[in-house]
Design an enzyme around this catalytic site. Structure first.
Site, PDB file in Angstrom:
ATOM      1  N   CYS A   1       0.831  -1.210   0.000  1.00 30.79           N
ATOM      2  CA  CYS A   1       0.000   0.000   0.000  1.00 30.79           C
ATOM      3  C   CYS A   1       0.865   1.260   0.000  1.00 30.79           C
ATOM      4  O   CYS A   1       1.951   1.293   0.569  1.00 30.79           O
ATOM      5  CB  CYS A   1      -0.913  -0.010   1.215  1.00 30.79           C
ATOM      6  SG  CYS A   1      -2.081  -1.400   1.181  1.00 30.79           S
ATOM      7  N   ASP A   2       0.325   2.297  -0.640  1.00 26.49           N
ATOM      8  CA  ASP A   2       1.010   3.586  -0.688  1.00 26.49           C
ATOM      9  C   ASP A   2       0.638   4.412   0.549  1.00 26.49           C
ATOM     10  O   ASP A   2      -0.169   3.960   1.381  1.00 26.49           O
ATOM     11  CB  ASP A   2       0.685   4.306  -1.995  1.00 26.49           C
ATOM     12  CG  ASP A   2      -0.787   4.663  -2.157  1.00 26.49           C
ATOM     13  OD1 ASP A   2      -1.522   4.722  -1.144  1.00 26.49           O
ATOM     14  OD2 ASP A   2      -1.204   4.894  -3.299  1.00 26.49           O
ATOM     15  N   PRO A   3       1.197   5.618   0.706  1.00 29.58           N
ATOM     16  CA  PRO A   3       0.893   6.425   1.894  1.00 29.58           C
ATOM     17  C   PRO A   3      -0.587   6.788   2.048  1.00 29.58           C
ATOM     18  O   PRO A   3      -1.028   7.122   3.144  1.00 29.58           O
ATOM     19  CB  PRO A   3       1.739   7.687   1.686  1.00 29.58           C
ATOM     20  CG  PRO A   3       2.886   7.227   0.854  1.00 29.58           C
ATOM     21  CD  PRO A   3       2.292   6.194  -0.077  1.00 29.58           C
TER      22      PRO A   3
END
Length: 132
Positions: free
Chosen positions: A13-15
């Site tokens: 997952c990204d930020p």
């Protein structure tokens, strides 16, 4: 068609908390590899014989985001085979929601990068019907 389940890991997952777009290509590769394995083929054996499968085109359509711990179903099917290439169609779903759709075109090359005919073991994947 061939389907596998993948549970989204936190590291994917990204930020913003969404699966980073690059990981969907990995999910598709897992689907393609397991579909070949289920049809009796192995990429490792092909590579040992000097045949390498390469992606020559990716057409990916991102529909909805996936998040950490989502259970995704990656469905893979061979939509077209010619002497020199094959196209896989992918649908990635969370429950009934389509997350990603894609068409990936593959070619087979030898150790020197020369185009080769699609081997029989890859063509046999097109014969798989509703294997989950």
């Amino acid at each position: 068609m061939f389907s596998i389940e993948i549970r989204v890991r936190y590291v994917e997952c990204d930020p913003m908390g969404f699966v980073h777009h690059s990981h969907y290509l990995t999910y598709m590769e897992l689907g393609r590899t397991e579909m070949l394995r289920a049809s009796g083929g192995r990429y490792r054996e092909m590579e040992e014989a000097g045949q390498f499968v390469v992606v020559v085109r990716s057409d990916v359509r991102y529909r909805k985001p996936a998040r950490y711990d989502d259970l995704l179903v990656v469905t893979t099917e061979v939509s077209k085979i010619t002497a020199a290439k094959m196209v896989h169609r992918y649908t990635i779903r969370r429950d009934e929601t389509i997350i990603v759709e894609a068409d990936i075109t593959l070619a087979v090359i030898d150790r020197d990068g020369r185009l080769q005919r699609v081997p029989e073991e890859l063509g046999s994947m097109a014969d798989m019907r509703d294997h989950t």
